[in-house]
Design a protein around this motif. Structure first.
Motif, short mmCIF file in Angstrom:
data_model
loop_
_atom_site.label_atom_id
_atom_site.label_comp_id
_atom_site.label_asym_id
_atom_site.label_seq_id
_atom_site.Cartn_x
_atom_site.Cartn_y
_atom_site.Cartn_z
N ASP A 509 0.95 -1.21 0.17
CA ASP A 509 0.11 -0.13 -0.10
C ASP A 509 0.66 1.48 0.04
O ASP A 509 0.65 2.22 -0.75
CB ASP A 509 -0.83 -0.01 1.23
CG ASP A 509 -2.09 -1.01 0.93
OD1 ASP A 509 -2.41 -1.44 -0.07
OD2 ASP A 509 -2.93 -1.30 2.04
N LEU A 513 0.87 4.35 -2.76
CA LEU A 513 0.51 5.55 -2.51
C LEU A 513 1.83 6.37 -3.08
O LEU A 513 1.41 7.41 -3.57
CB LEU A 513 0.63 5.59 -0.91
CG LEU A 513 0.29 6.89 -0.35
CD1 LEU A 513 -1.02 7.62 -1.06
CD2 LEU A 513 0.30 7.06 1.11
N ILE A 516 1.17 7.15 -6.63
CA ILE A 516 0.32 7.98 -6.77
C ILE A 516 0.92 9.50 -6.53
O ILE A 516 0.76 10.29 -7.54
CB ILE A 516 -1.03 7.78 -5.85
CG1 ILE A 516 -1.55 6.48 -6.48
CG2 ILE A 516 -1.93 8.97 -5.83
CD1 ILE A 516 -2.77 5.98 -5.36
N ILE A 524 -7.52 6.44 -11.23
CA ILE A 524 -7.52 5.10 -11.05
C ILE A 524 -8.56 4.60 -11.87
O ILE A 524 -9.65 4.67 -11.78
CB ILE A 524 -7.62 4.64 -9.66
CG1 ILE A 524 -6.75 5.30 -8.52
CG2 ILE A 524 -7.41 3.25 -9.63
CD1 ILE A 524 -5.17 5.17 -8.80
N PHE A 541 -8.40 -1.72 -1.01
CA PHE A 541 -7.75 -0.75 -0.95
C PHE A 541 -8.70 0.29 -0.26
O PHE A 541 -9.15 1.49 -1.09
CB PHE A 541 -6.78 -0.03 -2.13
CG PHE A 541 -6.06 -1.13 -2.78
CD1 PHE A 541 -4.67 -1.46 -2.18
CD2 PHE A 541 -6.54 -1.87 -3.78
CE1 PHE A 541 -3.81 -2.39 -2.87
CE2 PHE A 541 -5.55 -3.09 -4.25
CZ PHE A 541 -4.25 -3.32 -3.74
N TRP A 543 -8.32 2.73 1.76
CA TRP A 543 -7.53 4.13 1.68
C TRP A 543 -7.73 4.85 0.39
O TRP A 543 -7.87 5.97 0.38
CB TRP A 543 -6.11 3.84 2.24
CG TRP A 543 -5.36 3.04 1.23
CD1 TRP A 543 -5.07 1.78 1.30
CD2 TRP A 543 -4.60 3.49 -0.08
NE1 TRP A 543 -4.46 1.28 0.34
CE2 TRP A 543 -3.90 2.48 -0.72
CE3 TRP A 543 -4.51 4.81 -0.39
CZ2 TRP A 543 -3.30 2.47 -1.73
CZ3 TRP A 543 -3.60 5.13 -1.69
CH2 TRP A 543 -3.21 3.60 -2.28
N LEU A 544 -7.91 3.74 -0.69
CA LEU A 544 -8.06 4.79 -1.79
C LEU A 544 -9.43 5.03 -2.21
O LEU A 544 -9.53 6.21 -2.65
CB LEU A 544 -7.62 3.71 -3.01
CG LEU A 544 -7.50 4.00 -4.42
CD1 LEU A 544 -6.48 5.25 -4.50
CD2 LEU A 544 -6.97 3.03 -5.56
N SER A 548 -10.94 9.14 -3.13
CA SER A 548 -11.40 9.15 -4.32
C SER A 548 -13.02 9.32 -4.48
O SER A 548 -13.63 8.68 -3.68
CB SER A 548 -10.55 8.20 -5.30
OG SER A 548 -11.26 6.86 -4.88
N ILE A 564 -9.19 11.00 -7.95
CA ILE A 564 -8.51 11.42 -6.60
C ILE A 564 -8.89 12.71 -6.48
O ILE A 564 -8.35 13.86 -6.99
CB ILE A 564 -7.12 10.91 -6.63
CG1 ILE A 564 -6.91 9.34 -6.90
CG2 ILE A 564 -6.31 11.36 -5.23
CD1 ILE A 564 -5.62 9.37 -7.00
N CYS A 568 -4.30 11.05 -0.20
CA CYS A 568 -4.50 9.80 0.06
C CYS A 568 -3.67 9.46 1.16
O CYS A 568 -2.43 9.86 1.42
CB CYS A 568 -4.20 8.71 -0.75
SG CYS A 568 -5.34 9.01 -2.58
#
Length: 570
Positions: A509, A513, A516, A524, A541, A543-544, A548, A564, A568
């Motif tokens: 992860d 990150l 990104i 994404i 994911f 957190w993604l 977003s 996004i 993040c």
């Protein structure tokens, strides 16, 4: 004069083998594809061209880093195209074919088998895939290492054994197995010679291993790759991967299950056991060479069966068929009626299996019967063991070539009309010129249309910022000539990226990150490929998802686009 004549013949044979092994693989490399296996090394080569470094800039576990460097080098020299992708596998098929020819020469086989076995090797090895495959590269480099090992033993040139571990380190960084299995075979042989007072063999390899590891660590240091990352991604990750490919799902190490994919190769185990039995019951002392050849034969069987237990669908060790036959041929001086009967029997089995595969092979059977009757006296004059073994190897190669390669079933293409249903891939882009577009997706026309539609979107939305593409089809960036900012070459849970192992998942992860943030990724894009959601889900994911939103305007039945909208955080 005779020496010069032999050299000319060998040069002509080598030229023919180079031409044949290149062309046969080059042809099949354009006949369809597997949308995961065939495309992933395009992405790897592109990442090297873009200046990315495996382990450091993107995760790599069951797809060796050396393949990326080789493909990246070829892309740098010749440009990015499907043609250059197939060039990679075609060149390595030449290496395999010439290695088999070299092995036959070392073992002093007659000229005819010395031509037949390399041709069979070129036919049954790489054309199955056509495109680069890490299993094949690893196997071929390992066979080269084994052949060089035998050459050094025969010439008692033990000091050069220092090179052997370095060859296997190279094979290992294409893929961990089957290179490790071949290394174990050589280790067993070296230990045997150690107790026969030829200790320099083991000592030289020990020092070669130390030097090889030092060179490896220096390369890692030069590339600024942390050893911990290599361990996590290339050692720990594949072990964790067993859960997915699974001890509880797909891996079955029972002999009768795993050997089915190469059952007609494994049939040679029967005469091999009879050969071993005859040597053990013989009052004569078994020579060192015979013992070594037996270790190799049974080691190859073990390698094939173990490796097939790990692979999902395709049989990846068919290339050991001519190799086993070559070493069995060294025992052709054994006179045993039971052994001959067994060889007659397995020849009959493969002939009947060929007839079942295609009734036209009945004509071949009839021709063989008439030839046997007509040349019966000459046949019994020559070594029957040798003739029957070579015959079985030829027939088995024909069987696998027909069943898996010509029909592209090795690529999981089960469309009986694939030639008629295939589409000219150059309609997408000239970089795919010559490729027949047909894959393991059963609906070729829909698949082609979806790829075209997604390409249009990616072209037209270039001004919306950088993106990470989640797809099985790693051709988009090559066609668009854009960088791939993905943290992996392809998306396959617990194979290319960790999911169940929480520690590794957290580290992945962080890499995701970083990709990104470093590349200012704005989108994404999840393309709705066949079975993509079985291997990747945005919910993996969380957190993604939190940073977003779903872009409903650009999302449709072909893709999901996530914009996004905030920083993040993991």
């Amino acid at each position: 004069m005779k020496i010069n004549s032999n050299k000319k013949i060998n040069l002509l044979v080598i030229f023919f083998l180079i031409l044949y092994s290149f062309l046969i693989n080059y042809y099949f490399g354009f006949q369809g594809f597997n949308f995961v296996d065939s495309f992933q090394h395009i992405a790897g080569g592109e990442k090297i061209v873009a200046g990315e470094v495996p382990f450091k800039d993107y995760w790599i576990s069951d797809s060796g880093p050396l393949m990326d460097f080789v493909q990246g080098l070829l892309f740098n020299i010749f440009g990015k195209s499907w043609n250059v992708l197939v060039l990679n596998s075609s060149l390595i098929n030449i290496i395999f074919t010439l290695t088999i020819f070299w092995l036959c020469s070392i073992l002093e086989l007659p000229l005819i088998p010395k031509i037949i076995f390399p041709v069979l090797s070129a036919t049954v090895m790489y054309p199955a895939s056509g495109t680069p495959l890490i299993d094949f590269h690893s196997l071929i480099i390992s066979v080269f290492g084994l052949t060089y090992f035998i050459f050094l033993i025969k010439n008692s040139d033990f000091k050069k054994m220092i090179i052997i571990p370095m060859i296997f380190i190279i094979a290992f960084f294409f893929k961990q197995v089957p290179s490790a299995y071949f290394a174990i075979i050589i280790l067993f042989i070296s230990i045997y010679y150690f107790f026969k007072q030829k200790r320099e063999i083991l000592y030289s390899q020990f020092f070669g291993s130390v030097i090889g590891l030092i060179i490896t660590f220096l390369i890692l240091y030069f590339l600024n790759i942390e050893i911990e990352k290599v361990y996590e991604q290339f050692f720990l990750m594949p072990i964790s991967q067993l859960t997915e490919r699974g001890i509880d799902q797909t891996i079955d190490t029972s002999f009768f299950s795993t050997s089915q994919k190469i059952r007609y190769v494994v049939f040679l185990l029967i005469p091999s056991i009879v050969v071993l039995y005859n040597l053990l019951k013989s009052k004569k002392k078994i020579s060192d060479i015979s013992i070594i050849n037996l270790i190799i034969i049974f080691g190859l069987f073990t390698t094939g069966i173990l490796h097939e237990s790990y692979t999902l669908n395709q049989s990846t060790t068919l290339g050991i068929l001519p190799l086993i036959s070559i070493f069995l041929l060294t025992f052709s001086n054994i006179k045993d009626r039971k052994l001959e009967f067994i060889l007659y029997a397995i020849n009959l089995v493969i002939i009947l299996r060929l007839i079942k595969l295609d009734i036209n092979y009945l004509i071949l059977f009839i021709i063989l019967v008439f030839a046997f009757i007509y040349f019966k006296n000459k046949f019994f004059f020559y070594n029957k063991f040798r003739i029957l073994l070579v015959s079985y190897t030829i027939l088995t190669t024909i069987f696998y070539f027909d069943k898996l390669i010509i029909n592209r079933k090795w690529q999981d293409i089960y469309n009986p009309n694939w030639r008629q249903d295939s589409i000219d891939a150059s309609k997408i882009d000239y970089k795919l010129k010559g490729l027949r577009w047909v894959s393991n997706d059963p609906d070729t026309k829909k698949e082609f249309f979806v790829v075209e539609e997604n390409l249009k979107y990616l072209k037209n939305s270039a001004s919306e910022g950088n993106y990470i593409l989640i797809t099985h089809y790693q051709i988009y960036n090559m066609v668009l000539n854009q960088n791939n900012f993905s943290p992996v070459k392809y998306w396959w849970k617990n194979a290319s990226f960790p999911l169940d192992n929480k520690i590794l998942k957290n580290k992945f992860d962080k890499t995701f990150l970083e990709k990104i943030e470093k590349n200012k990724v704005k989108r994404i894009i999840v393309l709705k490929d066949v079975k993509i959601y079985e291997k990747f889900n945005i919910k993996y994911f969380q957190w993604l998802i939190e940073c977003s939103i779903l872009d409903k305007k650009n999302s449709n039945s072909f893709r999901e686009v996530y914009k996004i909208v905030s920083k993040c955080k993991i």
